[in-house]
Design a protein around this motif. Structure first.
Motif, PDB file in Angstrom:
ATOM      1  N   ALA A   1       0.852  -1.193   0.000  1.00  0.00           N
ATOM      2  CA  ALA A   1       0.000   0.000   0.000  1.00  0.00           C
ATOM      3  C   ALA A   1       0.883   1.237   0.000  1.00  0.00           C
ATOM      4  O   ALA A   1       1.714   1.405   0.883  1.00  0.00           O
TER       5      ALA A   1
ATOM      6  N   LYS B   1      -2.034   5.258   3.152  1.00  0.00           N
ATOM      7  CA  LYS B   1      -2.744   4.564   4.232  1.00  0.00           C
ATOM      8  C   LYS B   1      -4.217   4.284   3.914  1.00  0.00           C
ATOM      9  O   LYS B   1      -4.689   3.156   4.082  1.00  0.00           O
TER      10      LYS B   1
ATOM     11  N   GLY C   1      -4.563   1.644   1.467  1.00  0.00           N
ATOM     12  CA  GLY C   1      -4.274   0.364   2.103  1.00  0.00           C
ATOM     13  C   GLY C   1      -5.522  -0.182   2.778  1.00  0.00           C
ATOM     14  O   GLY C   1      -5.926  -1.338   2.565  1.00  0.00           O
TER      15      GLY C   1
ATOM     16  N   VAL D   1       1.621  -7.808   4.622  1.00  0.00           N
ATOM     17  CA  VAL D   1       1.138  -6.457   4.372  1.00  0.00           C
ATOM     18  C   VAL D   1       2.239  -5.446   4.662  1.00  0.00           C
ATOM     19  O   VAL D   1       2.826  -5.454   5.749  1.00  0.00           O
TER      20      VAL D   1
ATOM     21  N   ILE E   1       2.696  -1.305   4.534  1.00  0.00           N
ATOM     22  CA  ILE E   1       1.957  -0.049   4.342  1.00  0.00           C
ATOM     23  C   ILE E   1       2.895   1.145   4.458  1.00  0.00           C
ATOM     24  O   ILE E   1       3.614   1.292   5.445  1.00  0.00           O
TER      25      ILE E   1
END
Lengths: 599, 206
Positions: B76, B79, B82, B95, B97
């Motif tokens: 991502a 944010k 994401g 993940v 971010i």
């Protein structure tokens, strides 16, 4: 050699390998990069045409002259070009002619999701549909061979997911283009479609499409992939990939040519299957044709008629229809995020279209818009587009509303490239039939939305040659419009003054707003970020109403109003000074040296 | 051990360099011996809208699109974007971010509210324990060019992939750098190499 290519890059490569000599297009997502990439190859001719109809006529002319030619457009472009597409089917050509249509299931950047396979059937023309980049390249060559073998235009149908997906492609060699140019054909029986000649051509093209259907039985793009006999799948285009992923064991007949269909092969396939389904995006095109053959088949009763497919949608639809066990279901996390702010595309910081829409919003007039970046002015806070249907529609719609007695003064808004595309005839109509419509031409000296393509107003061709730059003001005056003014794009007060005067007129008027797109390299050089003087700002929020992404809400509140003060994001601000012009408290100073607007 | 397939979801905002990043990723996949496909959604998103890109590596890859619930890795770039991708992921996904905030107009001049860091953390912690945050812009700024934030993120991603053993031994830093070098202007190769390296180190320092 293997290269990762998008579908569009692959088509461009295929054009070069197939010996295409002339290609013409009007930019339109998702098709634009095809011509841009083709133009990079040596010894080719590529041009941006004023519209898709012109592009198809250009390609037809080149094919009449004996050279392989192509016209490229997004799906709705074929509506504009339909007249030419239909006569090309009637006449045939001297060399191959392929028309690319890039359809847009899910309408990522379009006003509808029409399925252009229907155009192929309508025009008695074969339609090829690649399933990945390799096929996108290979099918260009196959399309030209087919075109020349049967003396027919060929429709190469792509979709957004093919155009904008990247996969590996094995590159091939170029076949040498025709170098010897024969005299242009003098063959009126074939090329002059007066009724007496056309009547004789019609049975020929009906026979032609029947002949191609026979050819389809052995055409390798129609590929049988045997599997279990309990389920037979007919599919085409990108849907084939979803079918392979979701039904790894099924029998698949992949129809690389979706029109005309190979009836014998279809019957044989259907007879050996317990259940026959069609997986195709949008219209039940193959499904209905198969059903007309008297073959029981399912399609749109299982899969949606709208939008784009993906593996999940195909799998879940199949579970619903009992084609897969419920254990095939893939659960989603289903986690709570709370409401998330949406992020629609917006006019860029420094966009020269912004002031005109800010004023139109203030004037509260109905605005008949058109296709381009400026359509984005429909969203708050500008909220100043009230209709938008297709390229060139706004001016005609405004005129019609005025003639119907609409109580408000109508304003049509159109971009420079769109004006060249289909705006000119509509403005001629406004003048000829005299209506009190004000047309605003937003002249940002480029075709913006599709990523900065040259057009007749830029003075440059696709191949980088200097050319005549068609000036809008003399053109509009020559059409007989008496009230015409060109105003620099960032002069908010002048735009307001002119528009206030024009909306009181009882005659046609044209305001040309001239300012290059803020994203053009030469405009970027002039970027100087502004700032807000926090002690002068009282949080009146007026500058928020121009919808500039560079103007943020500060954490600091005004003591009296308790509203957030404005804050400018220096990394985004171009220094267009529109906010400075409208700030009632001079809290946003102009830049020290005023850069002259325009060129 | 080498997984048979990896589905990457890249999410960001128009102008953040997601397109270059996904182009690098699909070519790294090919160079590492996978079949690889990539699908991007752009067009209108060039004007500041959400951008998502799908990249798939596998022994055989058919669909260029990932089905919702089947993405293994999230990269991502911003944010909010994401968080918007949360429910597209497979539980337990990897993940990464980037802590960049780009407020949409709907939050600036409208009444919609940008999510808090707390809600972001809470939501992703329920999805996976394989969760990392990075400040790509800060690292890129320290190298003198904000535009290489996307390559910083790729550097961090490369380290995470190695650490989580989601890809094979063929996936070396040298291979990433070769692919990146082929895609940036010659005069920026060294800067991008530094950005990639800084991204790799950013997470190992923790």
């Amino acid at each position: 050699m293997i290269k990762m290519l998008s579908g569009n890059e692959a088509v461009a490569r295929g054009m070069w390998e197939a010996g295409v000599v002339v290609a013409s297009a009007y930019p339109g997502t998702p098709s634009t990069e095809i011509l841009e990439n083709y133009a990079l190859f040596p010894n080719v001719y590529a041009e941006w045409a004023t519209n898709e109809k012109v592009a198809v006529d250009v390609a037809i002319g080149a094919a009449y002259a004996g050279r392989r030619a192509m016209a490229i457009m997004k799906h709705v472009g074929l509506n504009v070009a339909a007249d030419s597409f239909m006569y090309a089917s009637m006449t045939g050509m001297e060399a191959g002619l392929v028309i690319v249509t890039a359809d847009d299931p899910a309408m990522h950047s379009s006003q509808n999701e029409q399925d252009n396979r229907t155009f192929a059937k309508f025009a008695r023309v074969p339609c090829l549909e690649p399933s990945d980049s390799q096929e996108a390249k290979d099918m260009v060559r196959l399309a030209f061979d087919l075109s020349e073998r049967f003396d027919t235009p060929v429709l190469l149908r792509l979709t957004t997911r093919i155009c904008h997906s990247t996969s590996a492609v094995e590159l091939g060699e170029r076949i040498a283009p025709v170098t010897e140019i024969k005299p242009f054909p003098r063959n009126p029986a074939k090329y002059v479609m007066v009724p007496g000649n056309a009547i004789k051509r019609h049975p020929l093209i009906e026979q032609r499409i029947r002949d191609i259907a026979v050819f389809a039985e052995t055409f390798p793009v129609n590929r049988l992939e045997p599997g279990r006999h309990s389920l037979g799948i007919l599919t085409c285009g990108v849907s084939y990939q979803y079918a392979k992923e979701v039904f790894p064991d099924a029998s698949i007949l992949r129809l690389g040519m979706s029109w005309p269909l190979p009836e014998k092969s279809l019957r044989a396939f259907a007879q050996s299957m317990d259940r026959l389904i069609v997986i195709e995006e949008l219209d039940p095109f193959i499904e209905e044709a198969v059903r007309l053959m008297g073959i029981p088949v399912e399609g749109k009763s299982i899969f949606p008629i709208t939008g784009e497919f993906d593996p999940r949608l195909v799998r879940e639809s199949a579970i619903q229809a009992g084609l897969l066990p419920s254990s095939a279901h893939v659960p989603l996390p289903g986690l709570e995020t709370g409401p998330l702010p949406s992020r629609p595309p917006v006019l860029c910081p420094g966009c020269p279209h912004r002031p005109a829409f800010y004023i139109l919003n203030k004037l509260k007039v109905p605005v008949n818009g058109d296709i381009g970046c400026y359509t984005l002015a429909l969203t708050p806070p500008l909220s100043a587009i009230h209709t938008c249907g297709c390229m060139g529609a706004g001016i005609g719609v405004a005129h019609g509303a005025a003639k119907a007695g609409s109580p408000d003064h109508h304003v049509a808004v159109i971009g420079d490239s769109t004006f060249f595309h289909t705006g000119i005839p509509a403005l001629v109509n406004v003048v000829y039939n005299n209506s009190p419509v004000t047309t605003i031409i937003l002249d940002n000296r480029i075709t913006g939305m599709t990523g900065h393509q040259d057009n007749p107003g830029t003075g440059r061709t696709l191949l980088g040659q200097e050319t005549v730059r068609i000036e809008l003001e003399p053109l509009v005056r020559a059409l007989g419009v008496k009230h015409v003014q060109s105003v620099p794009g960032y002069e908010v007060k002048t735009i307001e003054k002119v528009l206030k005067e024009y909306v009181k007129l009882k005659e046609p008027a044209v305001l040309i707003v001239v300012e290059p797109c803020a994203l053009l390299p030469e405009a970027r050089k002039r970027w100087v970020p502004l700032e807000v003087l926090a002690d002068k700002c009282n949080g009146c929020t007026l500058c928020f109403r121009i919808g500039c992404p560079a103007i943020l809400k500060s954490d600091e509140l005004d003591e009296k109003t308790q509203r957030p003060k404005a804050l400018i994001d220096a990394s985004m601000c171009t220094g267009c000074e529109v906010c400075a012009e409208i700030c009632p408290r001079d809290a946003i100073p102009f830049r020290p040296v005023r850069v002259e607007a325009g060129e | 051990m080498m997984n048979t397939s990896i589905n990457f979801l890249l999410a960001g905002v128009g102008g953040q360099g997601t397109i270059l990043a996904s182009d690098v990723l699909v070519n790294v996949g090919l160079a590492a011996g996978f079949q690889a496909k990539q699908a991007e959604v752009h067009g209108m998103s060039q004007r500041g809208g959400s951008v998502t890109s799908h990249v798939r590596w596998g022994q055989v890859v058919y669909s260029p699109l990932i089905g919702a619930g089947e993405a293994d890795v999230l990269l991502a770039f911003e944010k909010l974007e994401g968080l918007r991708s949360l429910n597209f992921m497979r539980p337990g996904a990897l993940v990464l971010i980037n802590m960049q905030v780009i407020e949409p107009l709907t939050a600036i001049s409208g009444d919609q509210v940008y999510p808090t860091d707390e809600s972001l953390h809470a939501a992703f912690s329920r999805l996976t324990s394989d969760l990392e945050f990075i400040n790509g812009e800060q690292i890129a700024a320290s190298l003198g060019n904000l535009k290489v934030a996307n390559v910083v993120l790729l550097g961090a991603l490369s380290a995470l992939l190695e650490h989580s053993q989601r890809a094979g031994a063929a996936l070396t830093p040298a291979l990433w750098l070769k692919v990146i070098s082929e895609r940036v202007p010659a005069k920026h190769i060294e800067l991008n190499r530094q950005a990639f390296q800084a991204g790799r180190e950013a997470l190992s320092k923790k």
